[in-house]
Design a protein around this motif. Structure first.
Motif, short mmCIF file in Angstrom:
data_model
loop_
_atom_site.label_atom_id
_atom_site.label_comp_id
_atom_site.label_asym_id
_atom_site.label_seq_id
_atom_site.Cartn_x
_atom_site.Cartn_y
_atom_site.Cartn_z
N THR A 152 58.02 12.29 42.98
CA THR A 152 58.56 12.82 41.74
C THR A 152 59.13 11.67 40.92
O THR A 152 59.35 10.57 41.43
CB THR A 152 59.69 13.83 42.01
OG1 THR A 152 60.73 13.17 42.75
CG2 THR A 152 59.19 15.02 42.81
N GLY A 153 59.34 11.92 39.67
CA GLY A 153 59.95 10.93 38.80
C GLY A 153 58.92 10.12 38.04
O GLY A 153 57.75 10.02 38.41
N VAL A 154 59.40 9.52 36.98
CA VAL A 154 58.53 8.76 36.09
C VAL A 154 58.02 7.49 36.76
O VAL A 154 56.91 7.03 36.47
CB VAL A 154 59.24 8.48 34.75
CG1 VAL A 154 60.34 7.44 34.92
CG2 VAL A 154 58.26 8.06 33.69
N GLY A 155 58.77 6.92 37.69
CA GLY A 155 58.33 5.71 38.38
C GLY A 155 57.05 5.93 39.16
O GLY A 155 56.17 5.07 39.18
N ALA A 187 61.36 1.24 36.88
CA ALA A 187 60.99 2.56 37.41
C ALA A 187 60.02 2.43 38.58
O ALA A 187 60.17 3.12 39.60
CB ALA A 187 60.38 3.42 36.29
N ILE A 188 59.05 1.53 38.45
CA ILE A 188 58.09 1.32 39.54
C ILE A 188 58.80 0.72 40.74
O ILE A 188 58.57 1.14 41.88
CB ILE A 188 56.91 0.43 39.08
CG1 ILE A 188 56.01 1.21 38.12
CG2 ILE A 188 56.11 -0.07 40.29
CD1 ILE A 188 54.88 0.41 37.51
N MET A 240 53.09 -7.68 56.91
CA MET A 240 53.87 -7.95 55.71
C MET A 240 55.26 -7.35 55.88
O MET A 240 55.41 -6.21 56.26
CB MET A 240 53.21 -7.36 54.47
CG MET A 240 51.92 -8.04 54.10
SD MET A 240 51.24 -7.42 52.55
CE MET A 240 52.34 -8.20 51.37
N ASN A 241 56.27 -8.15 55.56
CA ASN A 241 57.64 -7.66 55.65
C ASN A 241 58.24 -7.43 54.27
O ASN A 241 58.55 -6.32 53.90
CB ASN A 241 58.50 -8.64 56.45
CG ASN A 241 58.08 -8.72 57.89
OD1 ASN A 241 57.69 -7.71 58.47
ND2 ASN A 241 58.11 -9.90 58.47
N ASP A 242 58.45 -8.50 53.52
CA ASP A 242 59.05 -8.40 52.20
C ASP A 242 57.94 -8.26 51.16
O ASP A 242 57.16 -9.18 50.95
CB ASP A 242 59.89 -9.64 51.90
CG ASP A 242 61.05 -9.80 52.87
OD1 ASP A 242 61.60 -8.76 53.28
OD2 ASP A 242 61.40 -10.94 53.20
N VAL A 243 57.88 -7.11 50.53
CA VAL A 243 56.84 -6.88 49.53
C VAL A 243 57.48 -6.57 48.18
O VAL A 243 58.57 -6.00 48.11
CB VAL A 243 55.89 -5.72 49.92
CG1 VAL A 243 55.09 -6.07 51.16
CG2 VAL A 243 56.64 -4.44 50.12
N THR A 244 56.78 -6.95 47.14
CA THR A 244 57.21 -6.66 45.78
C THR A 244 56.47 -5.43 45.28
O THR A 244 55.45 -5.04 45.86
CB THR A 244 56.90 -7.85 44.86
OG1 THR A 244 55.48 -7.98 44.77
CG2 THR A 244 57.51 -9.14 45.38
N PRO A 245 56.92 -4.85 44.18
CA PRO A 245 56.16 -3.76 43.59
C PRO A 245 54.73 -4.18 43.24
O PRO A 245 53.79 -3.41 43.43
CB PRO A 245 56.96 -3.40 42.33
CG PRO A 245 58.37 -3.73 42.72
CD PRO A 245 58.23 -4.99 43.54
N GLY A 246 54.56 -5.41 42.78
CA GLY A 246 53.22 -5.91 42.49
C GLY A 246 52.35 -5.95 43.73
O GLY A 246 51.16 -5.62 43.67
#
Length: 113
Positions: free
Chosen positions: A20-23, A66-67, A89-95
């Motif tokens: 849910t949500g715009v993100g 939002a993402i 993978m441990n630390d991930v970015t939204p990208g």
């Protein structure tokens, strides 16, 4: 073959506890656009966010936040962490998440730009 919007949404339904949500809408749109282009804009991600936010009249920063919030929610409560642990993978970015989801749906054919 480029997966359609329904396939992107179905994948998000499978990995997110709550979609849910715009993100989540923006995340879905980002994955869909990467699939359409066949490449991930590693250095142009904010431009992609600007394109996504334009119809709603919001800035690239608003889309980015939002993402990021939705990705954090997926990582904390969803099923994506299992996949990330499996591929080391441990630390991930939204990208990273946008790229991983698009690349998964495209069968590993998304190029980094």
């Amino acid at each position: 073959m480029v997966p359609d919007q329904e396939n992107v949404g179905s994948l998000l339904d499978k990995i997110a506890e709550y979609r849910t949500g715009v993100g989540m809408k923006y995340l879905e749109e980002a994955v869909r656009r990467v699939l359409e282009k066949g490449e991930f804009p590693a250095k142009g991600l904010m431009q992609l966010y600007g394109e996504i936010g334009a119809p709603d009249g919001v800035s690239d920063r608003t889309v980015s936040r939002a993402i990021a919030k939705s990705v954090k929610q997926i990582l904390e409560y969803g099923k994506l962490q299992v996949l990330l642990n499996r591929i080391g993978m441990n630390d991930v970015t939204p990208g990273d998440v946008i790229f991983l989801l698009a690349n998964y749906l495209a069968g590993g054919t998304i190029k980094l730009r």
